[in-house]
Enzyme design. Structure first.
Site, short mmCIF file in Angstrom:
data_model
loop_
_atom_site.label_atom_id
_atom_site.label_comp_id
_atom_site.label_asym_id
_atom_site.label_seq_id
_atom_site.Cartn_x
_atom_site.Cartn_y
_atom_site.Cartn_z
N GLY A 41 0.80 -1.23 0.00
CA GLY A 41 0.00 0.00 0.00
C GLY A 41 0.82 1.27 0.00
O GLY A 41 0.25 2.37 -0.11
N PHE A 44 3.43 2.73 -5.71
CA PHE A 44 2.81 3.66 -6.67
C PHE A 44 1.30 3.44 -6.75
O PHE A 44 0.50 4.33 -6.43
CB PHE A 44 3.50 3.47 -8.03
CG PHE A 44 2.77 3.98 -9.22
CD1 PHE A 44 2.20 5.25 -9.22
CD2 PHE A 44 2.65 3.19 -10.36
CE1 PHE A 44 1.52 5.73 -10.34
CE2 PHE A 44 1.98 3.66 -11.48
CZ PHE A 44 1.41 4.92 -11.47
N ASP A 88 6.97 -7.86 5.40
CA ASP A 88 6.97 -8.62 4.15
C ASP A 88 5.85 -9.65 4.29
O ASP A 88 5.76 -10.32 5.32
CB ASP A 88 8.35 -9.31 4.01
CG ASP A 88 8.53 -9.96 2.64
OD1 ASP A 88 7.61 -10.66 2.19
OD2 ASP A 88 9.61 -9.76 2.05
N ALA A 111 3.99 -6.67 -4.91
CA ALA A 111 4.60 -7.52 -5.92
C ALA A 111 5.83 -6.84 -6.47
O ALA A 111 5.97 -5.62 -6.39
CB ALA A 111 3.64 -7.79 -7.08
N SER A 153 -2.02 -8.76 -14.00
CA SER A 153 -1.44 -7.95 -15.08
C SER A 153 -1.81 -8.54 -16.43
O SER A 153 -1.95 -9.76 -16.58
CB SER A 153 0.08 -7.93 -14.93
OG SER A 153 0.67 -7.38 -16.09
N TYR A 213 8.51 -12.62 -14.79
CA TYR A 213 7.51 -11.79 -14.09
C TYR A 213 6.10 -12.22 -14.50
O TYR A 213 5.22 -12.41 -13.66
CB TYR A 213 7.74 -10.31 -14.42
CG TYR A 213 6.60 -9.42 -14.05
CD1 TYR A 213 6.19 -9.31 -12.72
CD2 TYR A 213 5.89 -8.69 -15.01
CE1 TYR A 213 5.12 -8.50 -12.37
CE2 TYR A 213 4.83 -7.88 -14.67
CZ TYR A 213 4.45 -7.78 -13.35
OH TYR A 213 3.39 -6.98 -13.01
N LYS A 217 2.97 -13.74 -12.23
CA LYS A 217 1.61 -13.18 -12.12
C LYS A 217 0.58 -14.25 -12.47
O LYS A 217 -0.48 -14.34 -11.83
CB LYS A 217 1.43 -11.97 -13.04
CG LYS A 217 2.27 -10.76 -12.70
CD LYS A 217 2.18 -10.31 -11.25
CE LYS A 217 0.96 -9.51 -10.92
NZ LYS A 217 1.04 -9.00 -9.50
N ASN A 242 -1.16 -0.89 -18.96
CA ASN A 242 0.01 -0.06 -18.65
C ASN A 242 -0.40 1.13 -17.78
O ASN A 242 -0.96 2.10 -18.28
CB ASN A 242 0.68 0.39 -19.94
CG ASN A 242 1.31 -0.79 -20.66
OD1 ASN A 242 0.60 -1.68 -21.12
ND2 ASN A 242 2.62 -0.82 -20.72
C1 UD1 Z 1 4.23 -3.13 -18.46
C2 UD1 Z 1 5.06 -3.41 -17.24
C3 UD1 Z 1 4.54 -4.57 -16.51
C4 UD1 Z 1 3.09 -4.41 -16.21
C5 UD1 Z 1 2.34 -4.15 -17.48
C6 UD1 Z 1 0.90 -3.93 -17.21
C7 UD1 Z 1 7.45 -3.16 -16.95
C8 UD1 Z 1 8.82 -3.46 -17.47
N1 UD1 Z 1 6.44 -3.66 -17.63
O1 UD1 Z 1 4.46 -4.16 -19.41
O2 UD1 Z 1 5.25 -4.73 -15.30
O3 UD1 Z 1 2.57 -5.54 -15.60
O4 UD1 Z 1 2.87 -3.01 -18.12
O5 UD1 Z 1 0.70 -2.85 -16.37
O6 UD1 Z 1 7.27 -2.52 -15.94
N2 UD1 Z 1 9.90 0.60 -24.44
C9 UD1 Z 1 10.49 1.62 -25.16
N3 UD1 Z 1 11.48 2.35 -24.58
C10 UD1 Z 1 11.88 2.12 -23.29
C11 UD1 Z 1 11.26 1.10 -22.55
C12 UD1 Z 1 10.26 0.35 -23.15
O7 UD1 Z 1 10.14 1.85 -26.32
O8 UD1 Z 1 12.77 2.86 -22.82
C13 UD1 Z 1 8.84 -0.20 -25.10
C14 UD1 Z 1 9.02 -1.68 -24.91
O9 UD1 Z 1 9.83 -2.21 -25.90
C15 UD1 Z 1 7.59 -2.18 -25.03
C16 UD1 Z 1 6.74 -1.01 -24.53
O10 UD1 Z 1 7.59 0.11 -24.51
O11 UD1 Z 1 7.27 -2.42 -26.37
C17 UD1 Z 1 6.17 -1.22 -23.16
O12 UD1 Z 1 7.22 -1.52 -22.27
P1 UD1 Z 1 7.00 -1.75 -20.70
O13 UD1 Z 1 6.13 -0.73 -20.11
O14 UD1 Z 1 8.34 -1.88 -20.13
O15 UD1 Z 1 6.37 -3.24 -20.69
P2 UD1 Z 1 4.92 -3.84 -20.89
O16 UD1 Z 1 5.12 -5.14 -21.56
O17 UD1 Z 1 4.00 -2.91 -21.58
#
Ligand code: UD1
Length: 382
Positions: A41, A44, A88, A111, A153, A213, A217, A242
């Site tokens: 809690g 973010f 924890d 998580a 997720s 990860y 989940k 996201n």
């Molecule tokens: C994200 C989260 C995941 C969460 C999910 C749903 C991360 C790493 N991923 O997954 O934990 O469960 O949303 O809420 O936290 N990208 C760029 N530039 C960067 C970084 C990433 O272009 O600097 C691109 C990646 O290649 C990807 C997209 O952005 O295609 C999304 O990346 P990211 O948010 O990391 O992962 P998700 O798979 O969307």
């Protein structure tokens, strides 16, 4: 006051959700003051969930481990006015003591998130996310707490839904290094290798986790479903898309892309867009995610069993568009499309928000333009 939301339609499904006998025929969604334990809690999303629960009149207790992946500063004593107990969830005696204080329901946000750095992260993902959930479920059963909202997720789906013009709906294999290195980013049909058309995943689509990860989940979902069957409890699993918004952690190997872009812009650097920027996601504002948790909590008071819901805006965007919008709103340098790739990434994953809307009465309220305008200047977590 009448509740404007549509009544939930918990159907008997393969997931096994059914309205409780106690509530059958009664009007659902009366808000009861409930003592809610929010794990994670102080994080973010957790902080926004606690704020929303408080505003809705619930009594809230927060537990948080202060995991260094999410917290660079010492934990506060309270979160949005709710007391915080540093523990924890794998610490069963400490958790049991908190649950014994009249807790009615648990909202489980604790998580470890993100793609991580390498396979050395795997034991920590499984430890925090799966052993943590197992200990929590055992302690809840022992304490007689039968209502759970799980932060799941969209990563459990792996790649989203795709259709081949010749073969209909298909599930593409994970992309290979050779394809990615050659700039062949879009998944192809496993039967004829044609480029596929991406669509919306819904909650009945099969799970296909493609990172440690994501697997952790999916395991949380299976564990909570088994718990619901064995205890007669109620679990609502919220598959977050996201999430972005104020208080997002700064750039770390575990951060989502919105935080990474925002951190770059804050430092005067251009956001680096991987692949060709055409990958699609659904960005959902953290206050909407908090509202979904509230709706999910209410639902656990009206039924039993296990049910998953996408928590999404229903408005897919490309990563390049998000980077461009954010850079413009922050008055920063425009994004650079780099062609870099990460093997654990999926190409497109966007989902139908329909089930959450019809059954929980949840619909995302914050539009992307509005959310990004705020996020471009909102404080990040240090
Ligand atoms: C994200 C989260 C995941 C969460 C999910 C749903 C991360 C790493 N991923 O997954 O934990 O469960 O949303 O809420 O936290 N990208 C760029 N530039 C960067 C970084 C990433 O272009 O600097 C691109 C990646 O290649 C990807 C997209 O952005 O295609 C999304 O990346 P990211 O948010 O990391 O992962 P998700 O798979 O969307």
């Amino acid at each position: 006051m009448t509740d404007p939301r549509p009544p939930p339609q918990f159907l008997r499904t393969t997931d096994g959700w059914s309205p409780s006998r106690r509530d059958a025929g009664r009007r659902p969604y009366r808000r009861r003051v409930t003592h809610v334990l929010v794990t994670g809690g102080a994080g973010f999303i957790g902080t926004h969930v606690v704020t929303a629960l408080h505003a809705a009149g619930h009594r809230v207790t927060v537990v948080d481990s202060g995991h260094p992946g999410a917290h660079r500063r010492p934990l506060p004593d309270t979160v949005a006015g709710a007391p915080l107990v540093r523990l924890d969830v794998r610490d069963r005696p400490a958790l049991a003591a908190v649950l014994a204080d009249g807790v009615d329901a648990v909202v489980h946000q604790a998580a470890m998130v993100g793609l991580g750095v390498d396979l050395d992260d795997l034991p920590e993902y499984v430890g925090c996310n799966d052993l943590g959930t197992a200990v929590l479920l055992a302690a809840m059963a022992r304490a007689g707490v039968h209502r759970l909202v799980l932060a799941s997720s969209m990563v459990v789906y792996g790649e989203g839904a795709y259709t081949c013009a010749g073969h209909g709906p298909v599930r593409p294999a994970p992309r290979t290094v050779a394809d990615l290195a050659a700039g062949r980013y879009d998944p192809t049909c496993p039967r004829c290798a044609a480029t596929l058309t991406p669509g919306l995943v819904d909650e009945d689509d099969p799970l296909d986790p493609r990172s440690g990860y994501a697997a952790s989940k999916a395991a949380q979902e299976h564990l909570t479903a088994a718990w619901a069957r064995q205890t007669g409890g109620a679990v609502v699993a919220l598959r977050y898309h996201n999430v972005y918004g104020p208080g997002m952690p700064r750039d770390t190997p575990y951060s989502g892309v919105a935080a990474i872009f925002r951190s770059a812009l804050e430092a005067g650097r251009a956001p680096r867009v991987f692949e060709d920027g055409g990958q699609r996601r659904d960005f959902v504002h953290v206050r909407d995610v908090a509202a979904a948790n509230l709706a999910g909590l209410d639902a656990t008071g009206t039924g039993t069993g296990w049910r998953a819901y996408n928590v999404a805006s229903g408005r897919p965007v490309t990563i390049a568009d998000v980077a461009t919008e954010l850079a413009r709103a922050a008055d920063g340098p425009p994004p650079v499309v780099t062609g870099e790739f990460r093997l654990g990434d999926v190409r497109h994953v966007v989902a139908s928000p329909t089930r959450a809307e019809t059954e929980l009465g949840f619909r995302a309220a914050v539009g992307l333009a509005e959310g990004i305008a705020e996020f471009a200047h909102a404080p990040l977590r240090g």
